[in-house]
Design a protein around this motif. Structure first.
Motif, PDB file in Angstrom:
ATOM      1  N   PRO A 164      -4.914  -9.357   2.597  1.00 44.83           N
ATOM      2  CA  PRO A 164      -4.541 -10.750   3.058  1.00 44.83           C
ATOM      3  C   PRO A 164      -3.760 -10.696   4.093  1.00 44.83           C
ATOM      4  CG  PRO A 164      -4.201 -11.231   0.962  1.00 44.83           C
ATOM      5  CD  PRO A 164      -4.744 -10.200   1.764  1.00 44.83           C
ATOM      6  N   ALA A 165      -3.812 -12.239   5.526  1.00 47.33           N
ATOM      7  CA  ALA A 165      -3.056 -12.220   6.248  1.00 47.33           C
ATOM      8  C   ALA A 165      -2.552 -13.233   4.945  1.00 47.33           C
ATOM      9  CB  ALA A 165      -3.497 -13.234   7.307  1.00 47.33           C
ATOM     10  N   GLY A 166      -0.567 -13.578   5.458  1.00 52.17           N
ATOM     11  CA  GLY A 166      -0.118 -14.949   4.448  1.00 52.17           C
ATOM     12  C   GLY A 166       0.386 -14.794   3.635  1.00 52.17           C
ATOM     13  N   LEU A 167      -0.132 -13.188   2.838  1.00 52.23           N
ATOM     14  CA  LEU A 167       0.342 -12.314   1.055  1.00 52.23           C
ATOM     15  C   LEU A 167       1.517 -12.220   1.318  1.00 52.23           C
ATOM     16  CD1 LEU A 167       0.210 -12.725  -1.882  1.00 52.23           C
ATOM     17  CD2 LEU A 167      -1.852 -10.513  -1.270  1.00 52.23           C
ATOM     18  N   LEU A 168       3.065 -12.818   0.601  1.00 54.06           N
ATOM     19  CA  LEU A 168       4.381 -12.383   1.552  1.00 54.06           C
ATOM     20  C   LEU A 168       4.357 -11.094  -0.048  1.00 54.06           C
ATOM     21  CD1 LEU A 168       5.620 -14.902   2.794  1.00 54.06           C
ATOM     22  CD2 LEU A 168       4.491 -13.211   4.002  1.00 54.06           C
ATOM     23  N   GLY A 169       3.805 -11.426  -1.341  1.00 54.00           N
ATOM     24  CA  GLY A 169       3.840 -10.710  -2.791  1.00 54.00           C
ATOM     25  C   GLY A 169       3.352 -11.070  -4.013  1.00 54.00           C
ATOM     26  N   LEU A 170       3.481 -10.211  -5.149  1.00 50.92           N
ATOM     27  CA  LEU A 170       2.691 -10.451  -6.251  1.00 50.92           C
ATOM     28  C   LEU A 170       3.522 -10.687  -7.007  1.00 50.92           C
ATOM     29  CD1 LEU A 170      -0.443 -10.072  -7.216  1.00 50.92           C
ATOM     30  CD2 LEU A 170      -0.504  -7.379  -6.959  1.00 50.92           C
ATOM     31  N   VAL A 171       3.023 -11.169  -8.161  1.00 48.93           N
ATOM     32  CA  VAL A 171       3.676 -11.160  -9.713  1.00 48.93           C
ATOM     33  C   VAL A 171       2.438 -11.407 -10.401  1.00 48.93           C
ATOM     34  CG1 VAL A 171       5.266 -13.261 -10.526  1.00 48.93           C
ATOM     35  CG2 VAL A 171       6.189 -12.643  -8.317  1.00 48.93           C
ATOM     36  N   LEU A 172       2.608 -11.254 -11.268  1.00 51.49           N
ATOM     37  CA  LEU A 172       1.900 -10.369 -12.581  1.00 51.49           C
ATOM     38  C   LEU A 172       2.562 -10.861 -14.036  1.00 51.49           C
ATOM     39  CD1 LEU A 172       0.175  -7.087 -11.141  1.00 51.49           C
ATOM     40  CD2 LEU A 172      -0.705  -9.961 -10.970  1.00 51.49           C
ATOM     41  N   LEU A 173       1.814 -11.874 -14.684  1.00 53.68           N
ATOM     42  CA  LEU A 173       2.176 -12.168 -15.750  1.00 53.68           C
ATOM     43  C   LEU A 173       1.236 -11.683 -16.824  1.00 53.68           C
ATOM     44  CD1 LEU A 173       4.400 -14.609 -14.218  1.00 53.68           C
ATOM     45  CD2 LEU A 173       3.844 -15.692 -15.811  1.00 53.68           C
ATOM     46  N   GLY A 224      -4.611   0.934  -3.642  1.00 56.27           N
ATOM     47  CA  GLY A 224      -4.093   2.091  -1.932  1.00 56.27           C
ATOM     48  C   GLY A 224      -2.788   1.651  -2.711  1.00 56.27           C
ATOM     49  N   SER A 225      -2.194   1.445  -1.782  1.00 54.10           N
ATOM     50  CA  SER A 225      -0.518   1.659  -1.606  1.00 54.10           C
ATOM     51  C   SER A 225      -0.486   0.148  -1.300  1.00 54.10           C
ATOM     52  CB  SER A 225       0.478   2.419  -1.023  1.00 54.10           C
ATOM     53  OG  SER A 225      -0.424   3.841  -1.199  1.00 54.10           O
ATOM     54  N   LEU A 226      -0.140  -1.032  -2.030  1.00 54.86           N
ATOM     55  CA  LEU A 226       0.387  -2.033  -1.595  1.00 54.86           C
ATOM     56  C   LEU A 226       1.534  -2.029  -1.460  1.00 54.86           C
ATOM     57  CD1 LEU A 226      -0.599  -3.994  -5.184  1.00 54.86           C
ATOM     58  CD2 LEU A 226      -2.205  -3.986  -2.379  1.00 54.86           C
ATOM     59  N   PRO A 227       1.483  -2.828   0.411  1.00 57.04           N
ATOM     60  CA  PRO A 227       2.500  -3.063   0.989  1.00 57.04           C
ATOM     61  C   PRO A 227       3.105  -4.019   1.132  1.00 57.04           C
ATOM     62  CG  PRO A 227       0.604  -3.350   2.279  1.00 57.04           C
ATOM     63  CD  PRO A 227       0.112  -3.521   1.227  1.00 57.04           C
ATOM     64  N   ILE A 228       3.297  -5.205  -0.639  1.00 56.72           N
ATOM     65  CA  ILE A 228       4.340  -6.005  -0.428  1.00 56.72           C
ATOM     66  C   ILE A 228       5.564  -5.650  -1.299  1.00 56.72           C
ATOM     67  CG2 ILE A 228       2.486  -7.502   0.385  1.00 56.72           C
ATOM     68  CD1 ILE A 228       1.348  -8.512  -1.832  1.00 56.72           C
ATOM     69  N   PRO A 229       6.240  -6.522  -2.051  1.00 56.58           N
ATOM     70  CA  PRO A 229       7.472  -6.949  -2.838  1.00 56.58           C
ATOM     71  C   PRO A 229       6.308  -6.409  -3.937  1.00 56.58           C
ATOM     72  CG  PRO A 229       8.354  -8.352  -1.141  1.00 56.58           C
ATOM     73  CD  PRO A 229       6.588  -7.583  -0.583  1.00 56.58           C
ATOM     74  N   CYS A 230       6.492  -6.373  -5.201  1.00 60.37           N
ATOM     75  CA  CYS A 230       5.686  -6.819  -6.646  1.00 60.37           C
ATOM     76  C   CYS A 230       6.521  -7.302  -8.097  1.00 60.37           C
ATOM     77  CB  CYS A 230       4.323  -5.546  -6.887  1.00 60.37           C
ATOM     78  SG  CYS A 230       3.103  -5.580  -5.624  1.00 60.37           S
ATOM     79  N   LEU A 231       6.030  -7.650  -8.805  1.00 59.96           N
ATOM     80  CA  LEU A 231       6.934  -7.823  -9.854  1.00 59.96           C
ATOM     81  C   LEU A 231       5.662  -8.024 -11.125  1.00 59.96           C
ATOM     82  CD1 LEU A 231       9.646  -9.034 -11.572  1.00 59.96           C
ATOM     83  CD2 LEU A 231       9.520 -11.057 -10.593  1.00 59.96           C
ATOM     84  N   ILE A 232       5.915  -7.488 -12.293  1.00 56.12           N
ATOM     85  CA  ILE A 232       5.887  -7.945 -13.128  1.00 56.12           C
ATOM     86  C   ILE A 232       6.630  -8.383 -14.370  1.00 56.12           C
ATOM     87  CG2 ILE A 232       4.262  -6.528 -15.541  1.00 56.12           C
ATOM     88  CD1 ILE A 232       4.192  -4.057 -14.124  1.00 56.12           C
TER      89      ILE A 232
END
Length: 246
Positions: free
Chosen positions: A94-103, A180-188
């Motif tokens: 989605p537009a505007g999504l800059l990153g993903l953090v998973l707890l 697929g290949s997520l194009p955003i920074p991620c953190l667990i």
């Protein structure tokens, strides 16, 4: 040039929880960062969904919320069940999504759970004694009495339909093909003593589907409900992540 829009953390709660779990973290991040923490359909104060309780339907709910609030710069933060939903949203780019953090996230593959544990969870719906038992089992750090009461109350507020749908279907969904290949920074972020899903589960089931080099941060001694057990540590990690992506 006009200043960029503020960064918002859109925080998705765990199964049998509610958006209230994020309040301490929201307080710690204010006023620099906004936090939007909805109740997911069938949990907390949210009404039943108009469609169903599938992971895709929950993702639709979050996309709609982002559009409703006109967010143009945001990070998705998903806890447990909310982690799988956050992954499903991120898979849509989605537009505007800059990153993903998973707890302590439910993985994109079927959640590892024995049949005995699944059946026990199904039987526990609506029973105060079972809600207390769950609280004692999944938290490993002490929390204030108010947090204890809130965890138990949210457990008992969950609708039976939402409760059963996740146990029988959502937790078993496999959405890996969508990522697929997520194009955003991620953190667990994982609780080192989580009795539900150990850090090794995240390393084996979730990390391989995230960008190469995605960190797995472990909070020692914390259990499954990190926003209650380790709000300061979680807020510090979110703040650092926000500074990186903004």
């Amino acid at each position: 040039m006009p200043a960029p829009a503020p960064l918002t953390f859109v925080c998705l709660h765990y199964w049998a929880g509610s958006g209230r779990e994020w309040q301490a973290i929201a307080d710690l991040l204010a006023p620099e960062y906004q936090v939007l923490a909805p109740d997911l359909s069938g949990f907390g104060a949210a009404p039943p969904p108009t469609a169903d309780y599938s992971v895709a339907a929950y993702a639709d709910q979050i996309i709609g919320l982002v559009q409703e609030h006109k967010l143009t710069r945001y990070v998705l933060v998903g806890h447990s069940m909310g982690g799988k939903i956050a992954l499903a949203v991120a898979a849509r780019r989605p537009a505007g999504l800059l990153g993903l953090v998973l707890l302590n996230p439910s993985p994109p593959s079927p959640e590892p759970m024995t049949d005995a544990d699944r059946h026990a969870s199904l039987r526990a719906w609506g029973k105060p004694a079972e809600a207390e038992k769950t609280f004692r089992r999944i938290l490993t750090r002490p929390v204030p009495a108010a947090a204890h009461a809130q965890v138990v109350a949210d457990n008992l507020r969950a609708t039976k339909a939402a409760w059963e749908a996740w146990m029988l279907h959502g937790s078993r969904e496999d959405i890996t093909a969508r990522l697929g290949s997520l194009p955003i920074p991620c953190l667990i972020i994982a609780g080192g003593s989580d009795p539900i899903m150990s850090p090794s589960v995240h390393g084996l089931e979730t990390l391989p589907h995230l960008p190469e080099g995605t960190p797995l941060e472990i909070i020692p001694g914390a259990g499954h409900l990190l926003p209650y057990e380790a709000p300061t540590e979680v807020a510090e990690l979110l703040r650092a992540f926000g500074e990186m992506v903004r």
